[in-house]
Design an enzyme around this catalytic site. Structure first.
Site, short mmCIF file in Angstrom:
data_model
loop_
_atom_site.label_atom_id
_atom_site.label_comp_id
_atom_site.label_asym_id
_atom_site.label_seq_id
_atom_site.Cartn_x
_atom_site.Cartn_y
_atom_site.Cartn_z
N CYS A 73 -38.38 -5.05 8.67
CA CYS A 73 -39.47 -6.05 8.39
C CYS A 73 -38.71 -6.47 7.05
O CYS A 73 -38.16 -5.77 6.28
CB CYS A 73 -40.75 -5.52 8.22
SG CYS A 73 -41.68 -5.33 9.76
N HIS A 118 -42.59 -8.80 13.40
CA HIS A 118 -42.51 -7.32 13.96
C HIS A 118 -43.16 -7.04 15.33
O HIS A 118 -42.85 -6.33 16.05
CB HIS A 118 -43.15 -6.23 13.05
CG HIS A 118 -43.20 -4.73 13.47
ND1 HIS A 118 -42.25 -4.15 12.99
CD2 HIS A 118 -44.21 -3.99 14.18
CE1 HIS A 118 -42.53 -2.92 13.63
NE2 HIS A 118 -43.34 -2.79 14.29
N HIS A 171 -34.83 -6.17 17.68
CA HIS A 171 -33.61 -6.02 17.42
C HIS A 171 -32.59 -5.66 18.15
O HIS A 171 -33.04 -5.18 19.40
CB HIS A 171 -33.40 -5.04 16.15
CG HIS A 171 -33.41 -3.82 16.48
ND1 HIS A 171 -34.53 -3.02 16.94
CD2 HIS A 171 -32.35 -2.69 16.55
CE1 HIS A 171 -34.52 -1.87 17.14
NE2 HIS A 171 -32.81 -1.47 17.05
#
EC number: 2.7.7.12
Length: 338
Positions: A73, A118, A171
């Site tokens: 983050c 997130h 990710h």
């Protein structure tokens, strides 16, 4: 596309990718990080003619932290993370716990954060954000391909704890392998021995038969392969032969983004849950057989039914002989209907 290169406190490289030219990326990493101490070692298996990375330092990598402690983050006052900026679009940085690189193993490992949000997944990104990710993939592939110790560049995403993900933030990763991995070697060996154009024939046959095609547009086709190994496995091919991501033109990159978002949405609707998956780009090696390779994406899930996973047990793990519980034609139909 604005590209900003900076360094983290321990010397690792970090690169911001922004659509906005006015993005401020001046924030610095002021954490008291220890120096990098990678200890990967490549060992050769003479029985299989393969390389194995011994990376014992990865045992200490971050494991399923709470959202408040997520290292991917953006940084906030009093809580610095791997990304010094207070917000970002797409960012790439050298992995703090690499499987390859900076040691006896050679190569390089990077982390790609798809968004600063997130709680989002790749399937929930905007088309514009996906284009930024594609630009980052292409940029890193081109740059890592120029490294003297890199033989192939592998962009991929692991999603879901069932797959083995240890960070929930959306990710992926990029490996600059110091060798050509076994799967690529085998595919290209088969293509070399084939009397015709193997990849072109596979794509043409799937498009002509149509029964396993999930979604397609003018420039890309996504299909379940006839001999799929995984319960839900989709291969995505550009209609034009290109060796790697940098070789895609603007129209192909845009068309891929739209199709990929469609495909990921179908996966999540299949069982009404975020499906665990691996998304893997097969690119040409850096220095060999680039004329044989055909860039394509392999996307697969180990979820075979609600509450049931496909485990790699004796036959798959010990012998590499797969048994699939879901027929490819049925998998394709279900994904079309999702």
């Amino acid at each position: 596309m604005k590209r900003t290169v900076t360094r983290l406190a321990d010397g690792r490289e970090l690169i911001y990718f922004d659509r906005r030219d006015d993005a401020d990326r001046s924030a610095m990493d002021e954490r008291p990080l220890p120096g990098r101490a990678t200890a990967s070692e490549l060992r050769y298996d003479p029985l299989l003619d393969e390389w194995v990375a011994i990376a014992a330092h990865r045992q200490t990598r971050t494991f399923l932290p709470s959202t408040d402690d997520c290292p991917l983050c953006p940084s906030t006052p009093g809580r610095p993370t791997e990304i010094p900026a207070s917000e970002y679009e797409v960012v790439v940085f050298e992995n703090r716990f690499p499987a390859y690189g900076d040691g006896a193993s050679g190569g390089r490992c990077e982390v790609v954060c798809f968004t600063s949000d997130h709680g989002r997944s790749f399937a929930e990104l905007s088309p514009e954000q996906v284009q930024t990710v594609i630009e980052a993939w292409a940029d890193r592939t081109a740059e890592l391909s120029a490294y003297p110790g890199v033989e192939q560049v592998f962009c991929f995403e692991n999603r879901g704890e069932a797959i083995g993900v240890t960070l929930h933030h959306p990710h992926g990763q990029i490996y600059g392998y110091p060798f050509v991995p076994p799967r690529t070697r085998r595919m290209l060996d088969v293509a070399r021995r084939h009397p015709g154009d193997l990849f072109a024939e596979v794509l043409s046959a799937e498009r002509e038969e149509g029964v396993r095609v999930v979604v397609a547009n003018d420039l890309w086709t996504a299909f379940v392969p006839k001999a799929a190994r995984w319960p839900y496995e989709v291969h995505v091919y550009p209609h034009r032969r290109v060796p790697d991501l940098p070789a895609l033109d603007g129209a192909e990159r845009e068309a891929f983004g739209a199709l990929y978002l469609d495909l990921l949405g179908r996966l999540d609707r299949l069982f009404g849950m975020p499906l665990p998956y691996v998304s893997a780009w097969h690119q040409a090696p850096v220095r060999t057989d680039r004329d044989l390779a055909w860039l394509h994406l392999e996307l697969f899930s180990i979820q075979r039914a609600p509450g049931k996973l496909k485990y790699l047990a004796g036959s798959e793990s010990a012998m590499g002989a797969f048994v699939n519980d879901v027929s490819p034609e049925d998998a394709a139909r279900r994904l079309r209907e999702a």
